[in-house]
Design an enzyme around this catalytic site. Structure first.
Site, PDB file in Angstrom:
ATOM      1  N   HIS A  35      -8.543   1.247  -3.664  1.00 31.71           N
ATOM      2  CA  HIS A  35      -9.462   1.026  -2.539  1.00 31.71           C
ATOM      3  C   HIS A  35     -10.131   2.371  -2.265  1.00 31.71           C
ATOM      4  O   HIS A  35      -9.500   3.283  -1.741  1.00 31.71           O
ATOM      5  CB  HIS A  35      -8.619   0.521  -1.341  1.00 31.71           C
ATOM      6  CG  HIS A  35      -9.363   0.426  -0.056  1.00 31.71           C
ATOM      7  ND1 HIS A  35      -8.698   0.245   1.155  1.00 31.71           N
ATOM      8  CD2 HIS A  35     -10.681   0.462   0.238  1.00 31.71           C
ATOM      9  CE1 HIS A  35      -9.594   0.190   2.134  1.00 31.71           C
ATOM     10  NE2 HIS A  35     -10.799   0.331   1.610  1.00 31.71           N
ATOM     11  N   ASP A  66      -6.774  -6.126   4.660  1.00 31.12           N
ATOM     12  CA  ASP A  66      -6.104  -4.820   4.675  1.00 31.12           C
ATOM     13  C   ASP A  66      -6.085  -4.250   6.089  1.00 31.12           C
ATOM     14  O   ASP A  66      -7.138  -3.976   6.667  1.00 31.12           O
ATOM     15  CB  ASP A  66      -6.885  -3.889   3.734  1.00 31.12           C
ATOM     16  CG  ASP A  66      -6.238  -2.531   3.550  1.00 31.12           C
ATOM     17  OD1 ASP A  66      -5.152  -2.293   4.105  1.00 31.12           O
ATOM     18  OD2 ASP A  66      -6.845  -1.704   2.823  1.00 31.12           O
ATOM     19  N   MET A 118      -8.939   8.374  -0.256  1.00 24.12           N
ATOM     20  CA  MET A 118      -9.759   8.819   0.886  1.00 24.12           C
ATOM     21  C   MET A 118     -10.240  10.242   0.644  1.00 24.12           C
ATOM     22  O   MET A 118      -9.496  11.081   0.147  1.00 24.12           O
ATOM     23  CB  MET A 118      -8.925   8.790   2.169  1.00 24.12           C
ATOM     24  CG  MET A 118      -8.267   7.456   2.463  1.00 24.12           C
ATOM     25  SD  MET A 118      -7.476   7.465   4.069  1.00 24.12           S
ATOM     26  CE  MET A 118      -6.551   5.918   4.007  1.00 24.12           C
ATOM     27  N   MET A 162     -12.190   4.764  -0.353  1.00 26.09           N
ATOM     28  CA  MET A 162     -12.794   5.086   0.951  1.00 26.09           C
ATOM     29  C   MET A 162     -13.449   6.453   0.801  1.00 26.09           C
ATOM     30  O   MET A 162     -12.977   7.460   1.337  1.00 26.09           O
ATOM     31  CB  MET A 162     -11.713   5.080   2.047  1.00 26.09           C
ATOM     32  CG  MET A 162     -11.277   3.672   2.423  1.00 26.09           C
ATOM     33  SD  MET A 162      -9.666   3.630   3.224  1.00 26.09           S
ATOM     34  CE  MET A 162      -8.622   3.569   1.771  1.00 26.09           C
ATOM     35  N   MET A 200     -11.577  -5.398   5.962  1.00 26.46           N
ATOM     36  CA  MET A 200     -10.732  -4.449   6.702  1.00 26.46           C
ATOM     37  C   MET A 200     -10.407  -5.069   8.061  1.00 26.46           C
ATOM     38  O   MET A 200     -11.306  -5.455   8.807  1.00 26.46           O
ATOM     39  CB  MET A 200     -11.453  -3.112   6.914  1.00 26.46           C
ATOM     40  CG  MET A 200     -11.624  -2.256   5.670  1.00 26.46           C
ATOM     41  SD  MET A 200     -10.124  -1.944   4.725  1.00 26.46           S
ATOM     42  CE  MET A 200      -9.084  -1.126   5.954  1.00 26.46           C
ATOM     43  N   SER A 249       0.855  -1.199   0.000  1.00 29.60           N
ATOM     44  CA  SER A 249       0.000   0.000   0.000  1.00 29.60           C
ATOM     45  C   SER A 249       0.883   1.238   0.000  1.00 29.60           C
ATOM     46  O   SER A 249       1.667   1.461   0.935  1.00 29.60           O
ATOM     47  CB  SER A 249      -0.892   0.006   1.240  1.00 29.60           C
ATOM     48  OG  SER A 249      -1.442   1.296   1.401  1.00 29.60           O
ATOM     49  N   HIS A 297      -1.440  -1.460  -4.106  1.00 31.96           N
ATOM     50  CA  HIS A 297      -2.675  -1.020  -3.443  1.00 31.96           C
ATOM     51  C   HIS A 297      -2.652   0.497  -3.275  1.00 31.96           C
ATOM     52  O   HIS A 297      -1.714   1.064  -2.720  1.00 31.96           O
ATOM     53  CB  HIS A 297      -2.770  -1.712  -2.084  1.00 31.96           C
ATOM     54  CG  HIS A 297      -4.049  -1.491  -1.348  1.00 31.96           C
ATOM     55  ND1 HIS A 297      -5.205  -2.213  -1.591  1.00 31.96           N
ATOM     56  CD2 HIS A 297      -4.368  -0.651  -0.338  1.00 31.96           C
ATOM     57  CE1 HIS A 297      -6.162  -1.825  -0.775  1.00 31.96           C
ATOM     58  NE2 HIS A 297      -5.691  -0.863   0.000  1.00 31.96           N
ATOM     59  N   ASP A 329      -4.779   3.718  -1.821  1.00 32.18           N
ATOM     60  CA  ASP A 329      -5.860   4.113  -0.917  1.00 32.18           C
ATOM     61  C   ASP A 329      -6.377   5.505  -1.255  1.00 32.18           C
ATOM     62  O   ASP A 329      -5.649   6.487  -1.139  1.00 32.18           O
ATOM     63  CB  ASP A 329      -5.356   4.096   0.531  1.00 32.18           C
ATOM     64  CG  ASP A 329      -5.125   2.681   1.021  1.00 32.18           C
ATOM     65  OD1 ASP A 329      -6.072   1.890   0.985  1.00 32.18           O
ATOM     66  OD2 ASP A 329      -3.985   2.368   1.423  1.00 32.18           O
TER      67      ASP A 329
HETATM   68  C1  DX5 Z   1      -6.082   1.962   5.789  1.00 34.87           C
HETATM   69  C2  DX5 Z   1      -5.714   1.564   4.400  1.00 34.87           C
HETATM   70  C3  DX5 Z   1      -4.642   0.553   4.307  1.00 34.87           C
HETATM   71  C4  DX5 Z   1      -3.313   0.971   4.896  1.00 34.87           C
HETATM   72  C5  DX5 Z   1      -2.725  -0.257   5.510  1.00 34.87           C
HETATM   73  O1  DX5 Z   1      -7.264   2.670   5.763  1.00 34.87           O
HETATM   74  O2  DX5 Z   1      -6.839   1.028   3.726  1.00 34.87           O
HETATM   75  O3  DX5 Z   1      -4.469   0.092   2.967  1.00 34.87           O
HETATM   76  O4  DX5 Z   1      -2.411   1.496   3.964  1.00 34.87           O
HETATM   77  O5  DX5 Z   1      -1.582   0.109   6.191  1.00 34.87           O
HETATM   78  P1  DX5 Z   1      -0.885  -0.883   7.228  1.00 34.87           P
HETATM   79  O6  DX5 Z   1      -0.448  -2.084   6.452  1.00 34.87           O
HETATM   80  O7  DX5 Z   1       0.242  -0.067   7.764  1.00 34.87           O
HETATM   81  O8  DX5 Z   1      -1.911  -1.238   8.273  1.00 34.87           O
HETATM   82 ZN    ZN Z   2      -6.501   0.042   1.739  1.00 34.18          ZN
END
Ligand code: DX5
Ligand code: ZN
Length: 220
Positions: free
Chosen positions: A65, A174, A36, A67, A136, A7, A32, A34
């Protein structure tokens, strides 16, 4: 067998191209990303222009992903920007079937994501229309959080649900995945392991991917 999906949330964004090249050289095949929006989760990260740039920089599978609230308004735009996998939260979408179908119609794999506090049976219907389910194992919004142990039972239960129904659906997990738990998470049924801080928080991201890929190779 499982895949590691580094990620980039924990990467150094100033050197993003090098960070991506490093995990690719370590053998990662999925990246990956993220996304947001500061509304679905209390954090803001990156969006479409960055995905477009990443697409030019790598041939890895890009796993976005989302969010964000009302993900149906943006899901296809992420496919158009170059994403190969797009996942949307069951909690964020009133019309999950339509969104998943639109992602598939646009030519990408469609995923449904479920938060730790949402009952697993909330995805009971959506899994018929998804290529993967993302469980999650932390509350979304930030990297570097601790793995929620209950996620293991949820993984097993979901794996059973998929098997019982004879579906071809992958399971991604994740949050909080690292060398200390990757073995047990794999045994519980995960196919794709997202890892942020366990990859980019280490000195050598390529080596971290290698270590995480070798199930049981290193225990800390
Ligand atoms: C959190 C993200 C994850 C995050 C995971 O909301 O969706 O993808 O990057 O990070 P680690 O592996 O550090 O928990
Ligand atoms: Zn994620």
């Amino acid at each position: 067998m499982y895949s590691i999906a580094p990620s980039i949330l924990s990467a150094n964004f100033v050197r993003l191209e090098e960070e991506i090249a490093a995990v690719e050289s370590g053998g990662a095949t999925i990246l990956h990303v993220d996304v947001m929006d500061g509304r679905f989760v209390p954090n803001i990260t990156i969006g479409l222009p960055v995905v477009k740039s990443i697409r030019k920089a790598t041939s890895m599978t890009i796993d976005t992903h989302l969010m964000i609230v009302e993900p149906g308004d943006y899901a296809v735009q992420f496919v158009d920007a170059g994403a190969d996998m797009v996942s949307v939260h069951i909690e964020a979408d009133q019309h999950i079937h339509r969104t998943l179908q639109s992602i598939r119609d646009a030519g990408a794999k469609a995923g449904v994501v479920i938060n730790p506090g949402t009952p697993l049976n909330s995805v009971s219907e959506a899994i018929y229309h998804a290529d993967y389910v993302l469980i999650m194992s932390v509350n979304p919004g930030f990297g570097g959080q601790k793995f929620i142990p209950r996620s293991l039972d949820r993984l097993r239960e979901l794996r059973q649900m998929i098997t019982d129904r004879g579906l071809d659906v992958r399971i991604e997990i994740d949050g909080g995945i690292d060398m200390s738990n990757i073995n047990v998470v794999a045994d519980a049924g995960a196919d794709i392991m997202v890892a942020g801080s366990a990859v980019f928080g280490m000195g050598d991201p390529a080596e971290a991917v290698r270590a995480l890929s070798n199930k049981g190779a290193v225990w800390v």
